[in-house]
Design a protein around this motif. Structure first.
Motif, mmCIF file in Angstrom:
data_model
loop_
_atom_site.group_PDB
_atom_site.id
_atom_site.type_symbol
_atom_site.label_atom_id
_atom_site.label_comp_id
_atom_site.label_asym_id
_atom_site.label_seq_id
_atom_site.Cartn_x
_atom_site.Cartn_y
_atom_site.Cartn_z
ATOM 1 N N MET A 48 0.862 -1.062 0.033
ATOM 2 C CA MET A 48 -0.191 -0.117 0.080
ATOM 3 C C MET A 48 1.081 1.215 0.112
ATOM 4 O O MET A 48 1.968 1.324 0.780
ATOM 5 C CB MET A 48 -0.906 0.011 1.273
ATOM 6 C CG MET A 48 -1.862 0.998 1.388
ATOM 7 S SD MET A 48 -2.791 1.131 2.844
ATOM 8 C CE MET A 48 -3.348 -0.525 2.948
ATOM 9 N N ALA A 49 0.473 2.349 -0.772
ATOM 10 C CA ALA A 49 1.449 3.399 -0.854
ATOM 11 C C ALA A 49 1.395 3.974 0.342
ATOM 12 O O ALA A 49 0.473 3.973 1.194
ATOM 13 C CB ALA A 49 0.812 4.313 -1.856
ATOM 14 N N VAL A 50 2.395 4.779 0.755
ATOM 15 C CA VAL A 50 2.826 5.206 2.146
ATOM 16 C C VAL A 50 1.815 6.288 2.487
ATOM 17 O O VAL A 50 1.122 6.349 3.476
ATOM 18 C CB VAL A 50 4.276 5.571 2.157
ATOM 19 C CG1 VAL A 50 4.606 6.351 3.762
ATOM 20 C CG2 VAL A 50 5.169 4.390 2.084
ATOM 21 N N LEU A 51 1.535 7.257 1.380
ATOM 22 C CA LEU A 51 0.504 8.332 1.568
ATOM 23 C C LEU A 51 -0.821 7.779 1.966
ATOM 24 O O LEU A 51 -1.451 8.182 3.162
ATOM 25 C CB LEU A 51 0.576 9.247 0.381
ATOM 26 C CG LEU A 51 1.485 10.174 0.373
ATOM 27 C CD1 LEU A 51 1.392 10.930 -0.907
ATOM 28 C CD2 LEU A 51 1.452 11.253 1.436
ATOM 29 N N ILE A 52 -1.361 6.866 1.350
ATOM 30 C CA ILE A 52 -2.622 6.302 1.636
ATOM 31 C C ILE A 52 -2.734 5.741 3.022
ATOM 32 O O ILE A 52 -3.806 5.925 3.725
ATOM 33 C CB ILE A 52 -3.001 5.242 0.551
ATOM 34 C CG1 ILE A 52 -3.154 5.966 -0.810
ATOM 35 C CG2 ILE A 52 -4.506 4.781 0.860
ATOM 36 C CD1 ILE A 52 -3.174 4.935 -2.002
ATOM 37 N N MET A 53 -1.501 4.886 3.303
ATOM 38 C CA MET A 53 -1.511 4.186 4.702
ATOM 39 C C MET A 53 -1.565 5.275 5.692
ATOM 40 O O MET A 53 -2.194 5.245 6.574
ATOM 41 C CB MET A 53 -0.233 3.624 4.707
ATOM 42 C CG MET A 53 -0.205 2.363 5.691
ATOM 43 S SD MET A 53 0.920 1.156 5.612
ATOM 44 C CE MET A 53 2.376 1.800 6.355
ATOM 45 N N ASN A 54 -0.722 6.428 5.636
ATOM 46 C CA ASN A 54 -0.611 7.383 6.567
ATOM 47 C C ASN A 54 -2.086 7.911 6.813
ATOM 48 O O ASN A 54 -2.484 8.548 8.073
ATOM 49 C CB ASN A 54 0.419 8.485 6.328
ATOM 50 C CG ASN A 54 1.909 7.683 6.565
ATOM 51 O OD1 ASN A 54 1.829 6.807 7.265
ATOM 52 N ND2 ASN A 54 2.808 8.537 5.897
ATOM 53 N N SER A 55 -2.596 8.371 5.829
ATOM 54 C CA SER A 55 -4.030 9.259 5.673
ATOM 55 C C SER A 55 -4.984 7.991 6.423
ATOM 56 O O SER A 55 -5.763 8.706 7.212
ATOM 57 C CB SER A 55 -4.505 9.601 4.566
ATOM 58 O OG SER A 55 -5.909 9.196 4.196
ATOM 59 N N LEU A 56 -5.063 6.805 6.278
ATOM 60 C CA LEU A 56 -5.961 5.874 6.785
ATOM 61 C C LEU A 56 -5.506 5.794 8.256
ATOM 62 O O LEU A 56 -6.519 5.870 9.317
ATOM 63 C CB LEU A 56 -5.608 4.367 6.083
ATOM 64 C CG LEU A 56 -6.501 4.162 4.915
ATOM 65 C CD1 LEU A 56 -5.990 2.605 4.582
ATOM 66 C CD2 LEU A 56 -8.060 4.022 5.454
ATOM 67 N N MET A 57 -4.246 5.752 8.716
ATOM 68 C CA MET A 57 -4.081 5.847 9.891
ATOM 69 C C MET A 57 -4.496 7.030 10.726
ATOM 70 O O MET A 57 -5.000 6.824 11.983
ATOM 71 C CB MET A 57 -2.339 5.414 10.353
ATOM 72 C CG MET A 57 -1.894 4.125 9.943
ATOM 73 S SD MET A 57 -0.094 4.084 9.965
ATOM 74 C CE MET A 57 0.030 2.378 10.207
ATOM 75 N N GLU A 58 -4.217 8.202 10.217
ATOM 76 C CA GLU A 58 -5.025 9.296 10.838
ATOM 77 C C GLU A 58 -6.418 9.328 10.988
ATOM 78 O O GLU A 58 -6.822 9.861 11.955
ATOM 79 C CB GLU A 58 -4.400 10.434 9.995
ATOM 80 C CG GLU A 58 -3.023 11.079 10.305
ATOM 81 C CD GLU A 58 -2.613 12.108 9.032
ATOM 82 O OE1 GLU A 58 -3.342 12.709 8.570
ATOM 83 O OE2 GLU A 58 -1.394 12.047 9.096
ATOM 84 N N GLN A 59 -6.920 8.650 9.816
ATOM 85 C CA GLN A 59 -8.527 8.722 9.970
ATOM 86 C C GLN A 59 -9.014 7.833 11.115
ATOM 87 O O GLN A 59 -9.922 8.181 12.118
ATOM 88 C CB GLN A 59 -9.229 8.300 8.652
ATOM 89 C CG GLN A 59 -9.032 9.203 7.436
ATOM 90 C CD GLN A 59 -9.561 8.727 6.287
ATOM 91 O OE1 GLN A 59 -10.666 8.015 6.185
ATOM 92 N NE2 GLN A 59 -8.661 8.392 5.134
ATOM 93 N N VAL B 250 -1.573 -3.117 10.760
ATOM 94 C CA VAL B 250 -2.738 -3.199 11.752
ATOM 95 C C VAL B 250 -2.166 -3.250 13.131
ATOM 96 O O VAL B 250 -2.400 -2.542 14.002
ATOM 97 C CB VAL B 250 -3.703 -4.197 11.380
ATOM 98 C CG1 VAL B 250 -4.588 -4.638 12.626
ATOM 99 C CG2 VAL B 250 -4.277 -4.124 10.056
ATOM 100 N N GLN B 251 -1.167 -4.329 13.219
ATOM 101 C CA GLN B 251 -0.423 -4.291 14.605
ATOM 102 C C GLN B 251 0.267 -2.907 14.767
ATOM 103 O O GLN B 251 0.116 -2.441 15.967
ATOM 104 C CB GLN B 251 0.738 -5.130 14.410
ATOM 105 C CG GLN B 251 0.405 -6.649 14.244
ATOM 106 C CD GLN B 251 1.546 -7.659 14.262
ATOM 107 O OE1 GLN B 251 2.312 -7.824 15.550
ATOM 108 N NE2 GLN B 251 1.573 -8.644 13.314
#
Ligand code: 13P
Ligand code: SF4
Length: 307
Positions: free
Chosen positions: A1-12, A34-35
């Protein structure tokens, strides 16, 4: 998964957790990212203990259904959400009520010992629950001589070797992922990595355990490797534990035995699904009052005996 998408999901997810007064619990077999966002991560016993103490309104349980069910039974006033309600442990269904009742009628003093990897219904017909980290101590502490251990035959065989004074009746359930690790895989891995210690989960078959330097739950494997003065380890359990092993031990090297130590059900839990379940609450674990009462007894007995 692209890092930007992952960071945005984590923030949400962090934002939603605050809004909904939720926490995230995760087992070591779920995907690394997820961990990384979990508030509590651990083996089945640790997660059960944490579940009883949660103060927040909602638990997002990143694991398979029996784990969410156990959390709900142990702390019924909380909303327990599973990011993917189809994530299930096949072994959790590998015992049946008719057999339990037959064994109970055949052996007067039998204790039905139920590995926590089981449905709430199986728990409700059992005398005590156990996990891989407390099964030996709990079986030893039981007054009963006869032990019917469900559903996992491999964990049962391991516990039987450690508690020879008891008589075990075995069931035929198994974890497909741990069963798939063979002696031939182990000897090949040991030949490739002759200096590595072999750390293995007791859900593996007895002939594989015979090669172990250490046998234990996921947390026990992580603790052992972290405290060891050795630098290389072959890991005989689901490959998700390598995330925490590497986090805690960046200078040590970890190998899996095979390239197929993957629980596809645990891997169904994703960051997207965690975000979505916090938005929709479509993944609410429901356990009827009657089942909750009967399944709570063996879970609670485990927590008491393991103190
Ligand atoms: P533990 O983390 O308790 O060792 O359990 C392993 C397992 O198979 C969970 O599904
Ligand atoms: Fe079940 Fe095995 Fe997956 Fe654990 S690793 S959840 S025991 S199938």
């Amino acid at each position: 998964m692209a890092v930007l998408i992952m960071n945005s999901l984590m923030e949400q997810i962090q934002q939603l957790k605050k809004e909904k007064n939720a926490i995230i619990m995760a087992h070591y077999y779920v995907p690394d990212e997820v961990q990384a966002i979990a508030d509590y991560i651990g083996d089945s016993f640790y997660l059960s203990k944490i579940a009883t103490k949660v103060k927040e309104d909602t638990i997002v349980f990143c694991g398979v259904s029996f784990m969410g069910e156990s959390a709900k039974i142990l702390n019924p006033s909380k909303t327990v959400l599973l990011p993917d309600i189809t994530a299930d442990c096949p072994m959790a269904h590998m015992a049946d009520i008719d057999t339990i009742q037959r064994i109970k009628s055949e052996y007067k003093d039998v204790a039905v010992v139920c590995y926590i990897n089981s449905t709430a219904e199986l728990k409700s017909y059992s005398d005590v629950c156990v996990t891989s980290s407390n099964a030996i101590a709990i079986v030893k502490a039981l007054p009963n001589k006869n032990i019917f251990f469900i559903p996992d035959q491999n964990l049962a065989h391991y516990v039987a070797t450690q508690v020879p004074e008891k008589h075990f009746i075995f069931n035929d359930g198994y974890c497909p992922i741990h069963k798939d690790i063979t002696v031939s895989d182990v000897t090949t891995a040991k030949r490739l990595h002759p200096d590595a210690e072999f750390l293995v989960h007791p859900e593996c078959p007895p002939d594989v355990l015979a090669y172990a330097d250490m046998i234990g739950s996921t947390s026990e494997i992580i603790d052992y490797a972290s405290k060891s003065t050795k630098n290389e380890f072959i890991i005989g359990t689901e490959a998700g534990v390598l995330y925490e092993l590497k986090q805690k031990n960046p200078n040590k090297t970890f190998y899996t035995v095979t390239n197929h130590q993957c629980c596809t059900d645990m891997k169904k839990v994703t960051l997207e699904k965690i975000r979505d379940v916090l938005l929709s609450y479509n993944g609410n674990v429901e356990v009827s009052d009657e089942l909750r009462h009967t399944a709570h007894l063996p879970l609670n007995r485990m927590l008491e005996l393991a103190k």
